[in-house]
Design a protein around this motif. Structure first.
Motif, PDB file in Angstrom:
ATOM      1  N   SER A   1       3.374  -2.509   3.141  1.00  0.00           N
ATOM      2  CA  SER A   1       3.708  -1.631   2.013  1.00  0.00           C
ATOM      3  C   SER A   1       3.986  -2.442   0.752  1.00  0.00           C
TER       4      SER A   1
ATOM      5  N   VAL B   1       0.529  -3.962  -0.613  1.00  0.00           N
ATOM      6  CA  VAL B   1      -0.305  -2.967  -1.295  1.00  0.00           C
ATOM      7  C   VAL B   1       0.307  -2.594  -2.642  1.00  0.00           C
TER       8      VAL B   1
ATOM      9  N   TRP C   1      -1.338  -3.335  -6.573  1.00  0.00           N
ATOM     10  CA  TRP C   1      -1.545  -2.283  -7.566  1.00  0.00           C
ATOM     11  C   TRP C   1      -0.714  -2.518  -8.828  1.00  0.00           C
TER      12      TRP C   1
ATOM     13  N   VAL D   1      -1.163   6.615  -8.517  1.00  0.00           N
ATOM     14  CA  VAL D   1      -1.311   5.721  -7.366  1.00  0.00           C
ATOM     15  C   VAL D   1      -0.239   4.639  -7.384  1.00  0.00           C
TER      16      VAL D   1
ATOM     17  N   VAL E   1       2.519   4.211  -4.309  1.00  0.00           N
ATOM     18  CA  VAL E   1       2.576   3.029  -3.430  1.00  0.00           C
ATOM     19  C   VAL E   1       3.895   2.286  -3.601  1.00  0.00           C
TER      20      VAL E   1
ATOM     21  N   TYR F   1      -4.373   1.913   5.592  1.00  0.00           N
ATOM     22  CA  TYR F   1      -3.682   1.862   4.301  1.00  0.00           C
ATOM     23  C   TYR F   1      -4.207   0.702   3.459  1.00  0.00           C
TER      24      TYR F   1
ATOM     25  N   GLY G   1      -6.638   1.327   0.187  1.00  0.00           N
ATOM     26  CA  GLY G   1      -6.103   0.750  -1.040  1.00  0.00           C
ATOM     27  C   GLY G   1      -7.038  -0.265  -1.660  1.00  0.00           C
TER      28      GLY G   1
ATOM     29  N   LEU H   1      -8.896   0.075  -5.258  1.00  0.00           N
ATOM     30  CA  LEU H   1      -8.648  -0.964  -6.257  1.00  0.00           C
ATOM     31  C   LEU H   1      -9.957  -1.518  -6.814  1.00  0.00           C
TER      32      LEU H   1
ATOM     33  N   VAL I   1      -6.053   8.073  -1.598  1.00  0.00           N
ATOM     34  CA  VAL I   1      -4.985   7.066  -1.507  1.00  0.00           C
ATOM     35  C   VAL I   1      -3.669   7.718  -1.105  1.00  0.00           C
TER      36      VAL I   1
ATOM     37  N   SER J   1      -3.767   8.463   2.580  1.00  0.00           N
ATOM     38  CA  SER J   1      -3.614   7.216   3.323  1.00  0.00           C
ATOM     39  C   SER J   1      -2.162   6.757   3.337  1.00  0.00           C
ATOM     40  N   ALA J   2      -1.476   6.885   2.198  1.00  0.00           N
ATOM     41  CA  ALA J   2      -0.066   6.505   2.131  1.00  0.00           C
ATOM     42  C   ALA J   2       0.790   7.401   3.020  1.00  0.00           C
TER      43      ALA J   2
END
Length: 404
Positions: free
Chosen positions: A153, A156, A160, A194, A198, A246, A250, A254, A279, A282-283
């Motif tokens: 976590s 990612v 970002w 996003v 995240v 994830y 991501g 990106l 996204v 997925s999170a």
């Protein structure tokens, strides 16, 4: 010039070599004892004494391996920060080369200058931060969790955040060069969404894991050092679907954002809302996986262990009992030094679980079965049996009758 026992702070070779030799000695000793060789004559006549002596011998050897492994991990963290800086500035050089090659036909532009200036500025800030945390891995320091593993976590979220910071710096340099540009916040709503999600996931996951450990709904043991595989694997090194998807989603999003920034360098990337929703899904899957993973150790039954040819009967003082259940070995606790930390509470007596070696591994303890003797200190009658794992989690209690 440096041997396996080298302890020089700036010499990682000695620590790596010391760990390698300690592992080799342990494996050789384990297989030797598993084959019945190397036993002292004083304990050879007693099966219980032999097993306890073997367990103590292997436990001591395993502790040496663990100490060497931790020293090698600290040495790795102390030297890896330079490699992270090489990768960072290597990326800046690659950007310069790409800008130069693509400018052959179209010519140099303000956008190319702004892109290089933003990359150099961001790399400089990260270099300063890496030097401050060079003893903890440099750029890896914010990505390493409390268990000394790379956090998916955090990684990612960090990627970002860095991309968003680069995009803002890029547009700021374009504005400074009097180029017609703006932040384009309306067009960058997808990117901002996003980044916010995240980052929120990184904070929530840390809290979720901490609460689940405190309430003994999750067992966690520390690692010797962080590894890249931690991003897509669980604590035991097995592939994890929530983590892998994830990271994959991501990374794809990106790349799409980077392409959009390159094609429209006058504003923040306008991520399609479909990709943004992907996204977010997925999170959500990743967060749900964190809620679902782990669990407390569970004792299902306690039975008297019987050797082949032995007689059936009740559990007596000095007999071996086999504890059957699940979750006795937490993920990442399969090393001998961690296995040696397991304890079984029989009534008021704490019994350390003996290591029972076989060529290539151990028969006990395992994730589903533990074999321990009933010591003479246990009072006859109905007693409760409980398992305490290497992570400190306690199982449920199961009552068993012990006769004198």
């Amino acid at each position: 010039m440096h041997g396996g026992g080298c302890t020089c702070g700036d010499c990682p070779h000695g620590r790596r070599e010391g760990h390698r030799r300690a592992v080799a000695r342990f494996l050789a000793r384990r297989d030797e004892l598993a084959g019945g060789r190397g036993l002292p004559a004083q304990v050879a006549s007693s099966a219980g004494g032999t097993r306890q002596w073997i367990s103590d011998e292997l436990t001591e050897s395993a502790r040496v391996v663990a100490e060497r492994s931790r020293a090698a991990g600290e040495s790795w963290l102390a030297r890896v920060w330079r490699r992270t800086l090489l990768v960072l500035w290597g990326g800046v050089v690659l950007l310069l080369l790409a800008q130069t090659v693509t400018a052959i036909d179209s010519g140099w532009s303000v956008a190319r200058t702004a892109g290089l200036a933003a990359a150099a500025c961001l790399a400089g800030l990260l270099t300063a931060a890496a030097r401050l945390h060079r003893a903890h891995g440099g750029l890896l320091a914010p990505l390493v969790g409390e268990d000394n593993r790379l956090s998916t976590s955090r990684a990612v979220a960090a990627v970002w955040v860095l991309f968003a910071a680069y995009a803002v710096l890029f547009l700021a340099f374009r504005l400074a060069a009097s180029a017609p540009a703006g932040l384009g916040l309306a067009q960058g709503a997808g990117l901002l969404t996003v980044v916010a999600v995240v980052c929120l996931i990184a904070v929530v996951v840390r809290r979720v894991v901490a609460v689940r450990i405190i309430t003994q709904r999750l067992q966690k043991v520390g690692a010797d050092r962080p590894r890249p595989a931690d991003l897509v694997c669980d604590d035991a090194g097995r592939g994890s679907f929530p983590d892998a998807q994830y990271v994959l989603v991501g990374a794809v999003a990106l790349v799409c954002a980077a392409v959009l920034l390159a094609r429209r360098p006058d504003r923040l990337p306008e991520l399609p809302w479909g990709l943004t929703a992907l996204v977010l899904v997925s999170a959500a899957v990743y967060l749900a996986g964190k809620y679902a993973e782990g669990g407390r150790p569970v004792v299902l039954s306690v039975v008297r262990a019987r050797e082949p040819g032995g007689l059936d009967g009740p559990v007596r003082i000095g007999d071996d009992i086999e504890i059957r259940g699940a979750g006795f070995v937490p993920p990442g606790a399969g090393s001998p030094d961690r296995l040696a930390l397991m304890t079984v509470r029989i009534g008021a007596v704490h019994v350390h679980v003996p290591l029972v070696p076989v060529p290539g591994g151990f028969t006990s303890p395992s994730d589903t079965s533990i074999t321990v003797p009933v010591p003479a200190e246990v009072e006859p009658g109905r007693v409760e049996v409980q398992v305490v794992t290497a992570a400190g989690a306690e199982s449920n209690r199961v009552a068993v009758d012990v006769v004198d």
